[in-house]
Design a protein around this motif. Structure first.
Motif, mmCIF file in Angstrom:
data_model
loop_
_atom_site.group_PDB
_atom_site.id
_atom_site.type_symbol
_atom_site.label_atom_id
_atom_site.label_comp_id
_atom_site.label_asym_id
_atom_site.label_seq_id
_atom_site.Cartn_x
_atom_site.Cartn_y
_atom_site.Cartn_z
ATOM 1 N N GLN A 126 -22.990 38.672 -42.368
ATOM 2 C CA GLN A 126 -23.335 38.908 -40.969
ATOM 3 C C GLN A 126 -22.237 39.647 -40.203
ATOM 4 N N THR A 127 -21.012 39.581 -40.695
ATOM 5 C CA THR A 127 -19.922 40.344 -40.065
ATOM 6 C C THR A 127 -19.708 41.697 -40.739
ATOM 7 N N ARG A 128 -20.619 42.043 -41.685
ATOM 8 C CA ARG A 128 -20.631 43.342 -42.374
ATOM 9 C C ARG A 128 -19.459 43.539 -43.329
ATOM 10 N N LEU A 129 -18.796 42.456 -43.700
ATOM 11 C CA LEU A 129 -17.751 42.583 -44.711
ATOM 12 C C LEU A 129 -18.367 42.755 -46.094
ATOM 13 N N VAL A 130 -19.575 42.255 -46.254
ATOM 14 C CA VAL A 130 -20.323 42.417 -47.498
ATOM 15 C C VAL A 130 -21.648 43.084 -47.158
ATOM 16 N N SER A 131 -21.813 44.318 -47.632
ATOM 17 C CA SER A 131 -23.033 45.060 -47.305
ATOM 18 C C SER A 131 -23.596 45.822 -48.498
ATOM 19 N N SER A 132 -23.014 45.615 -49.676
ATOM 20 C CA SER A 132 -23.487 46.311 -50.881
ATOM 21 C C SER A 132 -23.168 45.454 -52.099
ATOM 22 N N PRO A 133 -23.791 45.752 -53.245
ATOM 23 C CA PRO A 133 -23.478 44.998 -54.464
ATOM 24 C C PRO A 133 -22.004 45.064 -54.843
ATOM 25 N N GLN A 134 -21.373 46.208 -54.581
ATOM 26 C CA GLN A 134 -19.947 46.335 -54.884
ATOM 27 C C GLN A 134 -19.120 45.419 -53.983
ATOM 28 N N ASP A 135 -19.499 45.372 -52.695
ATOM 29 C CA ASP A 135 -18.812 44.463 -51.766
ATOM 30 C C ASP A 135 -18.986 43.019 -52.204
ATOM 31 N N LEU A 136 -20.192 42.694 -52.651
ATOM 32 C CA LEU A 136 -20.482 41.325 -53.080
ATOM 33 C C LEU A 136 -19.600 40.927 -54.256
ATOM 34 N N GLU A 137 -19.503 41.802 -55.235
ATOM 35 C CA GLU A 137 -18.697 41.494 -56.419
ATOM 36 C C GLU A 137 -17.224 41.333 -56.043
ATOM 37 N N THR A 138 -16.734 42.190 -55.168
ATOM 38 C CA THR A 138 -15.347 42.085 -54.710
ATOM 39 C C THR A 138 -15.122 40.778 -53.963
ATOM 40 N N HIS A 139 -16.091 40.423 -53.116
ATOM 41 C CA HIS A 139 -15.996 39.182 -52.346
ATOM 42 C C HIS A 139 -15.932 37.971 -53.280
ATOM 43 N N ILE A 140 -16.781 37.949 -54.283
ATOM 44 C CA ILE A 140 -16.818 36.816 -55.217
ATOM 45 C C ILE A 140 -15.503 36.692 -55.974
ATOM 46 N N ILE A 141 -14.947 37.806 -56.385
ATOM 47 C CA ILE A 141 -13.666 37.779 -57.109
ATOM 48 C C ILE A 141 -12.560 37.234 -56.205
ATOM 49 N N HIS A 142 -12.580 37.621 -54.928
ATOM 50 C CA HIS A 142 -11.589 37.101 -53.980
ATOM 51 C C HIS A 142 -11.779 35.601 -53.765
ATOM 52 N N VAL A 143 -13.036 35.158 -53.719
ATOM 53 C CA VAL A 143 -13.313 33.725 -53.583
ATOM 54 C C VAL A 143 -12.745 32.961 -54.778
ATOM 55 N N LEU A 144 -12.951 33.490 -55.978
ATOM 56 C CA LEU A 144 -12.443 32.838 -57.185
ATOM 57 C C LEU A 144 -10.917 32.777 -57.179
#
Length: 246
Positions: free
Chosen positions: A52-70
């Protein structure tokens, strides 16, 4: 004749030990089963707020976000899992629980940790009845104002009592985190079920590298590697509409 009796007794002991070991593995696998009602799927680990804050807006963003979460989970929470499973007793768990409560300054993530930890402990004490210490420790801690039931130390405590080795336990914690974030991404329509499975398998390679980097550290070494994730997750309660609790 005596030798034959001794051999029969030895075989019986081997069979009993082997059966106990097998049953222990069934319990360990059940701990990681998504059907275990621990409430993990009610949380997105900040992913919903990131979308909702547009930090994740594509599959590439999603994968990067998940790696940062891990990576952030490994650096901040794996030390508590490791410290708890090394000494799976009530005194060590209470100490780690209080330290983690002071460490998690983000109210949203702290509430999520307590919610999932409380549910996990309640379920584990009811399911794994072959380990009476689980119920004894939980019953002795209920009602205490100094016990918060955070998820990571409880997970480590349960792994220790289930006889899981440190490396497997820490890998299991990252697996559960990866599983839950991927599930949240699917329900947010960021990726389809097939794509989610492919992504999870691909990220598992990175997750193993993250594990090798952060495993076997004491709770005193816990740290944040992605403070932006903490900030974004803290904004979750301000979202106008939301599907997840965190």
């Amino acid at each position: 004749m005596e030798k034959s009796i001794e051999e029969d007794e030895r075989r019986e002991r081997v069979v009993v030990v082997s059966r106990d070991s097998c049953m222990q593995q069934w319990s360990q696998w059940q701990l990681l089963d998504s059907i275990l009602p621990t409430g993990g799927f009610a949380h997105s680990f900040g992913l919903e707020a990131a979308v909702q804050t547009r930090l994740v807006s594509s599959p590439q963003d999603l994968e990067t976000h998940i790696i940062h979460v891990l990576d952030n989970t490994a650096s901040l929470l794996l030390p508590f899992v490791y410290s708890a499973l090394k000494s799976p007793d009530i005194e060590t768990w209470h100490k780690l629980d209080r330290i983690l409560n002071a460490t998690l300054t983000n109210l949203v993530s702290s509430k999520a940790s307590i919610s999932q930890g409380s549910a996990l402990f309640r379920i584990a004490a009811s399911v794994f009845t072959e380990i009476p210490n689980l119920k004894m420790i939980r019953d002795a801690s209920l009602g205490s104002k100094n016990v918060y039931f955070h998820h990571a130390p409880i997970f480590g405590l349960i792994c220790g009592l289930l006889g899981m080795d440190p490396e497997t336990s820490q890998r299991a914690y990252l697996f559960v985190t990866l599983r839950d974030v991927i599930s949240a991404a699917t329900r947010l329509n960021l990726v389809g079920p097939m794509g989610a499975s492919v992504m999870q398998h691909r990220i598992a390679v990175v997750a193993e590298t993250v594990l090798e980097k952060w495993m076997n550290r004491e709770a005193s070494e816990a740290c944040q590697t992605s403070p932006l994730l903490d900030v974004v997750q803290g904004c979750h309660s301000y979202l106008f509409s939301r599907l997840f609790c965190s």
